[in-house]
Design an enzyme around this catalytic site. Structure first.
Site, PDB file in Angstrom:
ATOM      1  N   GLU A 196      -2.195   6.505  -2.946  1.00 17.72           N
ATOM      2  CA  GLU A 196      -3.288   7.035  -2.120  1.00 17.72           C
ATOM      3  C   GLU A 196      -3.032   8.469  -1.655  1.00 17.72           C
ATOM      4  O   GLU A 196      -3.504   8.882  -0.595  1.00 17.72           O
ATOM      5  CB  GLU A 196      -3.567   6.073  -0.963  1.00 17.72           C
ATOM      6  CG  GLU A 196      -4.043   4.719  -1.494  1.00 17.72           C
ATOM      7  CD  GLU A 196      -4.601   3.774  -0.445  1.00 17.72           C
ATOM      8  OE1 GLU A 196      -4.692   4.159   0.728  1.00 17.72           O
ATOM      9  OE2 GLU A 196      -4.944   2.634  -0.824  1.00 17.72           O
ATOM     10  N   HIS A 228      -9.999 -10.773   1.509  1.00 19.44           N
ATOM     11  CA  HIS A 228      -8.654 -11.272   1.764  1.00 19.44           C
ATOM     12  C   HIS A 228      -7.703 -10.107   1.936  1.00 19.44           C
ATOM     13  O   HIS A 228      -7.110  -9.636   0.961  1.00 19.44           O
ATOM     14  CB  HIS A 228      -8.150 -12.127   0.595  1.00 19.44           C
ATOM     15  CG  HIS A 228      -8.823 -13.452   0.460  1.00 19.44           C
ATOM     16  ND1 HIS A 228      -8.726 -14.210  -0.682  1.00 19.44           N
ATOM     17  CD2 HIS A 228      -9.588 -14.167   1.323  1.00 19.44           C
ATOM     18  CE1 HIS A 228      -9.411 -15.344  -0.525  1.00 19.44           C
ATOM     19  NE2 HIS A 228      -9.953 -15.334   0.687  1.00 19.44           N
ATOM     20  N   GLU A 263      -5.006  -1.465  -2.979  1.00 25.35           N
ATOM     21  CA  GLU A 263      -3.564  -1.193  -2.768  1.00 25.35           C
ATOM     22  C   GLU A 263      -2.655  -1.931  -3.755  1.00 25.35           C
ATOM     23  O   GLU A 263      -1.456  -2.043  -3.532  1.00 25.35           O
ATOM     24  CB  GLU A 263      -3.107  -1.516  -1.326  1.00 25.35           C
ATOM     25  CG  GLU A 263      -3.710  -0.659  -0.253  1.00 25.35           C
ATOM     26  CD  GLU A 263      -5.038  -1.201   0.264  1.00 25.35           C
ATOM     27  OE1 GLU A 263      -5.938  -0.399   0.511  1.00 25.35           O
ATOM     28  OE2 GLU A 263      -5.181  -2.433   0.395  1.00 25.35           O
ATOM     29  N   GLU A 298     -12.583   5.897   1.807  1.00 26.70           N
ATOM     30  CA  GLU A 298     -12.097   5.668   3.180  1.00 26.70           C
ATOM     31  C   GLU A 298     -11.421   6.919   3.744  1.00 26.70           C
ATOM     32  O   GLU A 298     -11.505   7.192   4.939  1.00 26.70           O
ATOM     33  CB  GLU A 298     -11.146   4.464   3.223  1.00 26.70           C
ATOM     34  CG  GLU A 298      -9.909   4.625   2.370  1.00 26.70           C
ATOM     35  CD  GLU A 298      -8.995   3.389   2.344  1.00 26.70           C
ATOM     36  OE1 GLU A 298      -9.187   2.489   3.160  1.00 26.70           O
ATOM     37  OE2 GLU A 298      -8.089   3.360   1.502  1.00 26.70           O
TER      38      GLU A 298
END
Ligand code: NOJ
Ligand code: CA
Length: 718
Positions: free
Chosen positions: A177, A419, A489, A513
């Site tokens: 990221e 989740h 991720e 994001e």
């Protein structure tokens, strides 16, 4: 039948050599002869390969091999005992994708290498040379003297021919990221510190290393992309750099005790991939990585579908008015009674809010809505390296799973499960079957998984062999329950969506994001398709219309670094069969004419045409919708204004079409006037070539349909 064998030439020249020492070098060409691969044994029996494109060196002689823990290495002392060649030309159809048919055309060389000094223990190296690049892997056949072994390090070298321009993020065992840096290879060392910005759950590699896919451009105009395909039961690979000799070398993610891979024969490494061309558009069009993955063995794939969705999501990042958590407390246990928590008054995932989003989804033709923060555990979900954070089956007191589902079903909308594991893969695995059963019982058919935080088993990494196997097991298990997966991720993709087609998208990069946390650079999305997306579809979550975030927080300097129109273009330039319209519904209601593009745009395609591309600068792509006479074009630029040259020659000849052009207005730019745009309808034919203005940080989006003559009346023909 999803794997259709159209045409196969199997020219197998079996070359069993009785005098192994006579075979020194082997050469194969790509089917179109542009690429030449040479394999040879150097002094001391060291395996070496080199690759050229139209006579230019792509990879200069580079050695191959592996170091093994507490055992002799696979580095030298080899003799070639056998070589085999064959050619393959076939085509196949992906379940979902950028093309309805993909051609798999390569020449293969397999070299068997034995070590006399180790009882003739042997390995194979399999090379596949395509028109768009090279794939090769190590194979470890079952044999008396090779059963179990532990990899200390893979020693695959990539000796580049010069000080290329490279688009890179720091090598890191736990995250992709980072923001991209563009530099010369020789400049990487001095820029590494600045590039290693702080982000959640990072673990930068000590050695000088970059992540793959690594995108490079040579001074003489070659585009070179190094990555891997079919990462299964093996750790992810990074590229260590020698910034003075321009040599890259493989570096694998270690496990908790520092080992790099537990192998049992028969076994093989993932494919090492080098996509190369003198045209940047060819890099984006390459299907080499998908071709190197195995066809799926799923018998029934009818339940795997493209998904366009909205979500209770962006408001958590920008509005500050809602939260994932329900309780005021910041220290809870799964065993606590969550109905006794003190409500913080800002919980986002309430039954009421869900119904509002369902109404919006249904009114605007979305397939699904993602609801994050519906389940107990968010009060202290990160930073504590805690094992049991979530149970995946218990809703907060103000979220009625059954009522939400009945309402959604009555409106023809699906709910996407969420989740978040907070990195605790052990807890997730223990609860996985119950979690998936809960989804089946309540009508969910897709789940967004997440791995924010440090991994448990403690000491393991997001990219290590243990976690690589975890993600695959989750995808396979999900298939048993007919559930689609969108992982965030996780390790970056390597084309496994061919083999596990229910693993429909991943994040594994810096996505939208971050626009709420400092912003993405205006050139970020001109780089992502050349890097992260080489491995597979990305859940980038585009579609932000309210880009100036002071709209929510007075005085805020945060902004999404694009024009509104560039956000539309992403639906075409960022391939994914899972696409979010990420903004808050109210913002779409403010710009209904622009929102129309998001409602119309397809997410699964028959054909894709990469019209223009330069990493770091611009991308223009046209695609034909799956099974429909409808085409969509997306064009984006970096911080610079530009004129996109957009041909329409992919349209059927001799017919008129209506093109709706969503364009940056002349005064638009990403930082001051992002919402200045025009929507124009014109008539186009296959002969039209449009010169289109793109504002700084801007884009263009076009939807093209067959129109009736009456609808075309009065429209300008261009
Ligand atoms: C990070 C993911 O990328 C984001 O989409 C999600 O909302 C948060 N984790 C919480 O799970
Ligand atoms: Ca993320």
């Amino acid at each position: 039948m999803i794997f259709k064998l159209k045409k196969i030439h199997l020219n197998v020249f079996l070359l069993i050599c009785l005098a192994p020492f006579l075979i020194q070098a082997q050469e194969i060409n790509s089917p179109n002869k542009n690429l030449v691969l040479k394999f040879e044994l150097k002094e001391n029996g060291v395996p070496s390969y080199q690759l050229s494109y139209k006579g230019k060196s792509v990879i200069k002689p580079s050695t191959l091999g592996l170091e093994i823990k507490d055992a002799p290495s696979f580095m030298d002392g080899f003799l070639i005992t056998n070589t085999e060649q064959k050619s393959v030309d076939e085509s196949w159809s992906p379940v979902m994708g950028e093309e309805k048919t993909i051609r798999n055309n390569y020449n293969e060389l397999v070299v068997t290498l034995a070590q006399a000094k180790n009882n003739n223990r042997y390995i194979r190296i399999r090379f596949r040379l395509f028109n768009d690049g090279l794939g090769f892997r190590y194979e470890f056949p079952k044999q008396n003297d090779l059963n179990y072994f532990v990899i200390k390090e893979e020693r695959t070298e990539f000796q580049l021919a010069g000080d290329h321009k490279i688009f890179w993020i720091p090598g890191d065992y736990d995250t992709n990221e980072y923001a991209y840096t563009t530099s010369k290879i020789s400049e990487v060392p001095s820029l590494m510190k600045k590039a290693t910005i702080e982000i959640n759950s990072q673990w930068p590699i000590k050695e000088l290393a970059v992540q793959t896919p690594s995108m490079m451009k040579s001074n003489d105009g070659l585009y070179i992309n190094i990555h891997e395909a079919a990462l299964i039961n093996y750790p992810a690979m990074y590229l260590e750099l020698d910034a003075t000799t321009y040599k890259m070398r493989s570096h694998l993610a270690p496990d908790a005790v520092g080992n790099k891979g537990y192998m049992q024969t028969d076994a093989q490494s993932p494919w090492r991939t080098i996509v190369v061309s003198d045209k940047a558009t060819d890099i984006l069009a390459s299907k080499l990585i998908l071709n190197l993955n195995e066809p799926t063995s799923y018998k029934d794939i009818s339940w795997i579908k493209p998904v366009k969705y909205i979500g209770i999501w962006w408001e958590y990042f920008v509005a500050g008015k809602s939260t994932w958590a329900f309780g005021k407390e910041n220290n809870v246990k799964l065993t606590d009674d969550f109905t006794k928590l003190t409500p913080n008054g800002k919980h986002g995932a309430t039954t009421q809010r869900a119904k509002e989003y369902i109404d919006f989804a249904s009114a605007n033709g979305f397939d699904a809505i993602l609801i994050e923060g519906w389940n107990i555990g968010w009060e202290d979900w990160i930073n504590n390296w805690k094992e049991d954070v979530f149970d995946y089956v218990t809703a907060y007191p103000d979220f009625d799973v059954k009522a939400v589902h009945e309402y959604a079903a009555s409106k023809g909308v699906k709910i996407i499960m969420h989740h978040e594991t907070s990195g605790s893969a052990t807890n997730y695995e223990r609860r996985l079957d119950r979690a998936f059963q809960f989804m089946n019982d309540n009508g969910y058919d897709a789940v967004k998984t997440g791995y924010v935080g440090k991994i448990i088993p403690r000491g393991e990494h997001h990219d290590g062999q243990w976690m690589v196997n975890h993600y695959i097991n989750v995808a396979k298990r999900a298939a048993d329950y007919k559930i689609m997966i969108d992982s965030h991720e996780a390790v970056r993709p390597t084309g496994l969506n061919r083999t596990f087609p229910n693993w429909i998208a991943q994040e594994s990069a810096r996505g939208t994001e971050f626009e709420s946390m400092g912003g993405l650079n205006p050139d970020h999305t001109t780089i992502l398709p050349f890097t992260r997306l080489m491995g597979g579809p990305m859940d980038f979550t585009p579609g932000i219309f309210q880009t100036d975030l002071s709209y929510y927080r007075t005085g805020s300097k945060q902004r999404v670094n694009t024009t509104l129109v560039k956000q539309l273009a992403y639906y075409v330039t960022m391939y994914s069969p899972l696409q979010m319209a990420a903004d808050i519904p109210g913002n779409y209601e403010r710009f209904p004419d622009a929102f129309q593009f998001i409602k119309d745009v397809a997410v699964d395609w028959d054909n894709s045409y990469i019209l223009e591309a330069e990493p770091g600068d611009y991308i223009t792509i046209a695609r034909k919708a799956k099974g429909k006479e409808a085409w969509f074009v997306g064009g984006i630029t970096d911080e610079n204004t530009r004129t996109a040259i957009i041909p329409f020659d992919y349209l059927p000849k001799g017919k008129n079409f209506i093109a709706t052009i969503y364009a940056d207005a002349k005064d638009a730019n990403w930082n001051e006037k992002p919402q200045s745009y025009t929507v124009t309808k014109v008539v186009v034919t296959s002969k039209t070539i449009l010169k289109q203005f793109l504002a700084p940080g801007g884009g263009v989006a076009i939807s093209i349909t067959e129109g009736k003559d009456s609808e075309m009346k009065g429209l300008k023909k261009i």
